[in-house]
Scaffold this motif. Structure first.
Motif, PDB file in Angstrom:
ATOM      1  N   SER A 187       0.851  -1.189   0.000  1.00  0.00           N
ATOM      2  CA  SER A 187       0.000   0.000   0.000  1.00  0.00           C
ATOM      3  C   SER A 187       0.882   1.233   0.000  1.00  0.00           C
ATOM      4  CB  SER A 187      -0.950   0.008   1.211  1.00  0.00           C
ATOM      5  OG  SER A 187      -0.216   0.035   2.418  1.00  0.00           O
ATOM      6  N   VAL A 188       0.243   2.394  -0.213  1.00  0.00           N
ATOM      7  CA  VAL A 188       0.992   3.631  -0.384  1.00  0.00           C
ATOM      8  C   VAL A 188       0.336   4.749   0.427  1.00  0.00           C
ATOM      9  CG1 VAL A 188       1.822   5.344  -2.041  1.00  0.00           C
ATOM     10  CG2 VAL A 188       1.636   2.937  -2.728  1.00  0.00           C
ATOM     11  N   VAL A 189       1.170   5.539   1.100  1.00  0.00           N
ATOM     12  CA  VAL A 189       0.715   6.788   1.702  1.00  0.00           C
ATOM     13  C   VAL A 189       1.310   7.924   0.886  1.00  0.00           C
ATOM     14  CG1 VAL A 189       0.742   8.294   3.730  1.00  0.00           C
ATOM     15  CG2 VAL A 189       0.537   5.817   4.030  1.00  0.00           C
ATOM     16  N   VAL A 190       0.449   8.739   0.306  1.00  0.00           N
ATOM     17  CA  VAL A 190       0.897   9.902  -0.455  1.00  0.00           C
ATOM     18  C   VAL A 190       0.979  11.088   0.503  1.00  0.00           C
ATOM     19  CG1 VAL A 190       0.370  11.493  -2.332  1.00  0.00           C
ATOM     20  CG2 VAL A 190      -0.136   9.052  -2.585  1.00  0.00           C
ATOM     21  N   VAL A 384      -4.217   3.076  -1.774  1.00  0.00           N
ATOM     22  CA  VAL A 384      -3.592   4.397  -1.734  1.00  0.00           C
ATOM     23  C   VAL A 384      -4.354   5.281  -0.755  1.00  0.00           C
ATOM     24  CG1 VAL A 384      -2.994   6.474  -3.042  1.00  0.00           C
ATOM     25  CG2 VAL A 384      -2.804   4.218  -4.113  1.00  0.00           C
ATOM     26  N   THR A 385      -3.637   5.819   0.222  1.00  0.00           N
ATOM     27  CA  THR A 385      -4.233   6.756   1.160  1.00  0.00           C
ATOM     28  C   THR A 385      -3.361   8.006   1.207  1.00  0.00           C
ATOM     29  OG1 THR A 385      -5.105   7.020   3.413  1.00  0.00           O
ATOM     30  CG2 THR A 385      -3.035   5.821   3.171  1.00  0.00           C
ATOM     31  N   VAL A 386      -3.923   9.100   1.691  1.00  0.00           N
ATOM     32  CA  VAL A 386      -3.285  10.407   1.572  1.00  0.00           C
ATOM     33  C   VAL A 386      -3.158  11.053   2.944  1.00  0.00           C
ATOM     34  CG1 VAL A 386      -3.297  12.589   0.297  1.00  0.00           C
ATOM     35  CG2 VAL A 386      -4.469  10.589  -0.648  1.00  0.00           C
ATOM     36  N   ALA A 387      -2.077  11.807   3.162  1.00  0.00           N
ATOM     37  CA  ALA A 387      -1.830  12.444   4.453  1.00  0.00           C
ATOM     38  C   ALA A 387      -1.361  13.874   4.276  1.00  0.00           C
ATOM     39  CB  ALA A 387      -0.776  11.658   5.245  1.00  0.00           C
ATOM     40  N   GLY A 388      -1.765  14.742   5.200  1.00  0.00           N
ATOM     41  CA  GLY A 388      -1.262  16.107   5.241  1.00  0.00           C
ATOM     42  C   GLY A 388      -1.801  16.968   4.119  1.00  0.00           C
ATOM     43  N   VAL A 389      -0.980  17.924   3.677  1.00  0.00           N
ATOM     44  CA  VAL A 389      -1.427  18.914   2.704  1.00  0.00           C
ATOM     45  C   VAL A 389      -1.548  18.330   1.298  1.00  0.00           C
ATOM     46  CG1 VAL A 389      -1.008  21.247   1.802  1.00  0.00           C
ATOM     47  CG2 VAL A 389      -0.433  20.719   4.150  1.00  0.00           C
ATOM     48  N   ALA A 390      -1.087  17.127   1.079  1.00  0.00           N
ATOM     49  CA  ALA A 390      -1.383  16.460  -0.186  1.00  0.00           C
ATOM     50  C   ALA A 390      -2.890  16.247  -0.316  1.00  0.00           C
ATOM     51  CB  ALA A 390      -0.656  15.122  -0.275  1.00  0.00           C
ATOM     52  N   ARG A 391      -3.580  16.131   0.833  1.00  0.00           N
ATOM     53  CA  ARG A 391      -5.023  15.909   0.864  1.00  0.00           C
ATOM     54  C   ARG A 391      -5.812  17.211   0.880  1.00  0.00           C
ATOM     55  NH1 ARG A 391      -8.234  12.011   3.063  1.00  0.00           N
ATOM     56  NH2 ARG A 391      -6.498  10.925   4.020  1.00  0.00           N
ATOM     57  N   ASP A 402      -3.743  13.759  10.837  1.00  0.00           N
ATOM     58  CA  ASP A 402      -4.175  13.163   9.578  1.00  0.00           C
ATOM     59  C   ASP A 402      -3.250  12.025   9.174  1.00  0.00           C
ATOM     60  OD1 ASP A 402      -5.969  13.189   7.351  1.00  0.00           O
ATOM     61  OD2 ASP A 402      -4.390  14.089   6.144  1.00  0.00           O
ATOM     62  N   ALA A 403      -1.943  12.214   9.375  1.00  0.00           N
ATOM     63  CA  ALA A 403      -0.968  11.196   8.994  1.00  0.00           C
ATOM     64  C   ALA A 403      -1.107   9.935   9.830  1.00  0.00           C
ATOM     65  CB  ALA A 403       0.449  11.758   9.132  1.00  0.00           C
ATOM     66  N   THR A 404      -1.468  10.097  11.094  1.00  0.00           N
ATOM     67  CA  THR A 404      -1.684   8.923  11.956  1.00  0.00           C
ATOM     68  C   THR A 404      -2.831   8.081  11.424  1.00  0.00           C
ATOM     69  OG1 THR A 404      -0.850  10.130  13.875  1.00  0.00           O
ATOM     70  CG2 THR A 404      -2.188   8.184  14.312  1.00  0.00           C
ATOM     71  N   GLY A 405      -3.912   8.747  11.018  1.00  0.00           N
ATOM     72  CA  GLY A 405      -5.035   8.013  10.435  1.00  0.00           C
ATOM     73  C   GLY A 405      -4.667   7.374   9.113  1.00  0.00           C
ATOM     74  N   ALA A 406      -3.897   8.078   8.294  1.00  0.00           N
ATOM     75  CA  ALA A 406      -3.479   7.535   6.999  1.00  0.00           C
ATOM     76  C   ALA A 406      -2.629   6.287   7.176  1.00  0.00           C
ATOM     77  CB  ALA A 406      -2.705   8.590   6.216  1.00  0.00           C
ATOM     78  N   ALA A 407      -1.765   6.309   8.196  1.00  0.00           N
ATOM     79  CA  ALA A 407      -0.921   5.143   8.467  1.00  0.00           C
ATOM     80  C   ALA A 407      -1.765   3.930   8.816  1.00  0.00           C
ATOM     81  CB  ALA A 407       0.055   5.465   9.604  1.00  0.00           C
ATOM     82  N   ALA A 408      -2.787   4.142   9.646  1.00  0.00           N
ATOM     83  CA  ALA A 408      -3.660   3.033  10.035  1.00  0.00           C
ATOM     84  C   ALA A 408      -4.387   2.463   8.818  1.00  0.00           C
ATOM     85  CB  ALA A 408      -4.661   3.510  11.088  1.00  0.00           C
ATOM     86  N   ARG A 409      -4.900   3.346   7.958  1.00  0.00           N
ATOM     87  CA  ARG A 409      -5.598   2.881   6.758  1.00  0.00           C
ATOM     88  C   ARG A 409      -4.655   2.114   5.830  1.00  0.00           C
ATOM     89  NH1 ARG A 409      -7.540   8.128   7.245  1.00  0.00           N
ATOM     90  NH2 ARG A 409      -6.309   8.896   5.475  1.00  0.00           N
ATOM     91  N   ALA A 410      -3.420   2.598   5.714  1.00  0.00           N
ATOM     92  CA  ALA A 410      -2.444   1.947   4.831  1.00  0.00           C
ATOM     93  C   ALA A 410      -2.032   0.579   5.368  1.00  0.00           C
ATOM     94  CB  ALA A 410      -1.220   2.840   4.658  1.00  0.00           C
TER      95      ALA A 410
END
Length: 418
Positions: A187-190, A384-391, A402-410
């Protein structure tokens, strides 16, 4: 019966959001590859003088994160690297990562002997080109990895050889070439972050035309002790302290000709920067021209505190044009509350330019789901999930959450594909 090893998780971008996502995922047990195009981690946060909500230097928080990175064997950090291709697979993604030539190797001890031997200077990227730096240097004071970088193309062969010979550890490799690697990830965190809306696009506001019209990101570097002026707030035209400073909100934002959206943090950033001015230049007059004052939640208390400072004025009004007349700056302002047009002549103008997503012009398959403004959208079915100002535009604290949640989803997405 042996277990199938889960594919690693890829995090693109090592600003505060990317670093947070990588750490949270690794501390949940995932293997992580963290890819950053700059030679050091930290992104835009380390260019800020102080940040909300604590109004303290960001280096302290980032130092804690770098220690966590150093201690965690599950995270592989690839700096000076960029994802140049991505292909969907049954198990996730096959991504191609290209790493720039490592003209300075891991043998570097950051002793500085190479910098002393270097005569060529280049615009300093960390200070947004507001000053120069040696062609071989530590990226900035808080750089991690603590390794020098070399702008090889800026230096002639004879000087480059002299620089290499100055290194007692043989860490300067003049024959270095770019490398490419394909990595299978689940998986990917953008977390590709943002860049400021170009001030040169704001000609009607003097952007790129009038020396004493600067952007909010320039003010952050100017106020920093490691910045181009050693922390002194001055007029770029003559290096003198301004007696009056005007902050122009929504400079290029909420504007069909520039950015349609509000970046959310600009009002707070200008209020914070007003405190920089008053702390350093208590007699200076500070005026903030705004369309709406946006300081949600507890931040309203900070807004009221700044508004009550002596010599600080918040004016509801739209600055339509800024010009230079006989060496002076002239602002043409629609004073909304008093229903009149006014002209003012401050010494220094700070344009509150908005946040533009870095993924805007990227054509990777990973970024095909975007909103109308170029911010990336989650695609959980594709991992693919997104974190921070990319979102979306966010401050530092919100980006971390936001990044903590993105990590969990990824992690969940990667686990479902392994």
């Amino acid at each position: 019966m042996s277990e199938t090893k889960a594919s690693p998780l890829l995090v693109i971008g090592a600003g505060i959001a990317g670093v947070t996502a990588a750490l949270e995922a690794a501390e949940m047990g995932s293997e992580v590859v963290l890819v950053e195009q700059d030679p050091a981690i930290g992104g835009r946060v380390l260019r800020i003088n102080n940040y909300f909500p604590k109004l303290c230097p960001p280096s302290c928080g980032m130092e804690i994160n770098t220690r966590r990175l150093e201690r965690n064997p599950r995270i592989r950090v690839m700096t000076s690297s960029k994802v140049t291709a991505a292909e969907k697979t049954d198990g996730g993604w096959a991504v191609t990562v290209t790493t720039a030539p490592a003209y300075v190797t891991a043998a570097c001890t950051a002793c500085g002997d190479c910098e002393k031997a270097c005569e060529t200077t280049v615009p300093d990227p960390h200070n947004l080109g507001l000053c120069t730096a040696k062609a071989i240097r530590l990226p900035h004071l808080n750089a991690w990895p603590k390794r020098f970088v070399f702008d090889r193309d800026a230096v002639g062969d004879a000087e480059a050889k002299k620089i290499a010979e100055a290194c007692a550890y043989g860490a300067v490799d003049l024959e270095a070439t770019a490398t490419t690697e394909t990595i299978e990830v689940g998986s990917v965190v953008v977390a590709t972050g943002w860049h400021p809306y170009p001030i040169d696009n704001l000609e009607e506001l003097g952007g790129g035309q009038i020396p004493d019209v600067i952007a909010n990101v320039h003010m952050e570097r100017m106020a920093s002790e490691t910045g181009p002026t050693g922390g002194k707030i001055v007029r770029p035209s003559n290096s003198e302290a301004p007696k009056s400073v005007a902050f122009v909100q929504c400079a290029g934002s909420r504007d069909v000709n520039h950015l349609n959206y509000c970046s959310g943090i600009c009002c707070l950033a200008s209020l914070k920067q007003a405190t920089y001015v008053k702390e350093q230049l208590p007699d200076a007059e500070v005026t903030m021209y705004y369309i709406d004052r946006r300081a949600p939640g507890r931040n309203e208390d900070f807004l009221l505190k700044v508004a009550e400072m002596e010599g600080v004025n918040l004016v509801k009004g739209k600055v339509g044009r800024i010009e230079q007349v006989n060496g002076s700056i002239k602002l043409h302002v629609e004073d909304v509350e008093n229903v009149r047009l006014i002209e003012v002549e401050p010494d220094l103008v700070v344009l509150a330019t908005g946040m533009v997503p870095n993924a805007l012009d990227d054509d990777l398959a990973l970024f095909t789901r975007k909103d109308d403004e170029g911010f990336v959208l989650d695609d959980l079915e594709s991992g693919v999930t997104v974190a921070g100002v990319a979102r979306r535009p966010e401050d530092v604290a919100a980006s971390v959450r936001d990044a903590t949640g993105a990590a969990a989803r990824a992690v969940i997405a990667a686990g479902g594909r392994s």
